[in-house]
Enzyme design. Structure first.
Site, PDB file in Angstrom:
ATOM      1  N   LYS A   1       3.010  -9.318  -7.228  1.00 18.06           N
ATOM      2  CA  LYS A   1       4.137  -9.079  -6.315  1.00 18.06           C
ATOM      3  C   LYS A   1       5.413  -9.536  -7.004  1.00 18.06           C
ATOM      4  CE  LYS A   1       4.629  -9.511  -1.317  1.00 18.06           C
ATOM      5  NZ  LYS A   1       4.262 -10.347  -0.172  1.00 18.06           N
TER       6      LYS A   1
HETATM    7  O1  G3P Z   1       5.177  -9.411   3.793  1.00 20.92           O
HETATM    8  C1  G3P Z   1       6.484  -9.776   4.148  1.00 20.92           C
HETATM    9  C2  G3P Z   1       6.560 -11.031   4.866  1.00 20.92           C
HETATM   10  O2  G3P Z   1       5.782 -12.045   4.378  1.00 20.92           O
HETATM   11  C3  G3P Z   1       7.929 -11.457   5.237  1.00 20.92           C
HETATM   12  O3  G3P Z   1       7.870 -11.606   6.573  1.00 20.92           O
HETATM   13  O4  G3P Z   1       8.330 -12.629   8.691  1.00 20.92           O
HETATM   14  O5  G3P Z   1       9.067 -13.771   6.593  1.00 20.92           O
HETATM   15  O6  G3P Z   1      10.202 -11.689   7.359  1.00 20.92           O
HETATM   16  P1  G3P Z   1       8.949 -12.473   7.345  1.00 20.92           P
END
Ligand code: G3P
Length: 223
Positions: free
Chosen positions: A85
């Site tokens: 990633k």
């Molecule tokens: O896969 C993306 C994720 O981990 C980010 O999510 O909730 O931190 O915006 P968030």
């Protein structure tokens, strides 16, 4: 549309894997730190992989191309099935280009616009992750961004697989599936919420009650 779990919590991952509804897991440094800041990331990632198999994205933390490539090499020595990633920054695109030459799968993360997604695809990304929820958080339209990306992908027959990420609610899952995203990576709470409906629970309860009544009636007449 496939579902991945966006989590580094081993109990959550094992539970959802046992339901048979996910085909992969995405992690990031924040999710790993949230579980336990002292966790050994390497053993946690291998533990996750043993629980689910399938796709598992592991994020690099370097911000320069050489550093990202060194980290990717290291990750692949202990986890050869990793998808690396990489953040959507210019240095990241150069790393994606090199990893794609080596046929290492990559997931370009922190994408917020169709032009970023297009650039990641052209650099050779296997997956492009569009962050819907964080757009909504700043009063932009996350679903619209995902729709535009999917429309471009359809019109241009692009190769990277589109991951809808930063999912905040079941509606995000539905809209991304309608738009044609290949995958949605969903936090545990939202995924469990998306399985529930009050009429399902009420229906199970009334079926059980009626079954019990039938058994009682039979018992009374000795049948
Ligand atoms: O896969 C993306 C994720 O981990 C980010 O999510 O909730 O931190 O915006 P968030």
């Amino acid at each position: 549309m496939e579902l991945y779990l966006d989590s580094a919590n081993i109990q959550e991952i094992r539970h959802v894997a046992s339901l048979g509804i996910i085909s992969g897991v995405t992690t990031n440094p924040s999710l790993l730190a949230k579980e336990d800041p002292t966790v050994d990331a390497r053993s946690r990632i291998l533990e996750i992989y043993e629980s689910v198999g399938g796709h598992l994205s592991v994020e690099v933390i370097s911000t320069d191309t050489d550093g990202m490539l060194r980290e990717a090499d290291d990750i692949l020595t202990w986890f050869p099935d990793a998808t690396i990633k990489i953040p959507m920054i210019p240095a990241g695109l150069a790393a994606v280009k090199e990893l794609s030459r080596q046929e290492v799968p990559t997931n370009v993360t922190l994408i917020f616009t169709p032009t970023q997604a297009l650039a990641a695809n052209n650099a050779g990304a296997t997956y492009v992750s569009i962050f819907l929820g964080r757009l909504d958080d700043i009063s932009a339209d996350g679903i619209q961004a995902a729709r535009e990306v999917c429309e471009i992908w359809e019109a241009q027959a692009l190769e990277s697989l589109v991951i809808a990420a930063s999912i905040r609610n079941p509606l995000h899952i539905i809209e991304c599936a309608k738009a044609g995203a290949d995958i949605a990576t969903v936090p545990y709470k939202v995924l469990m919420q998306s399985l529930k409906h009050p009429l399902t629970d009420a229906g199970v309860e009334s079926f059980l009650n009626d079954h019990r009544k039938m058994m009682d009636a039979k018992q009374k007449i000795g049948a």
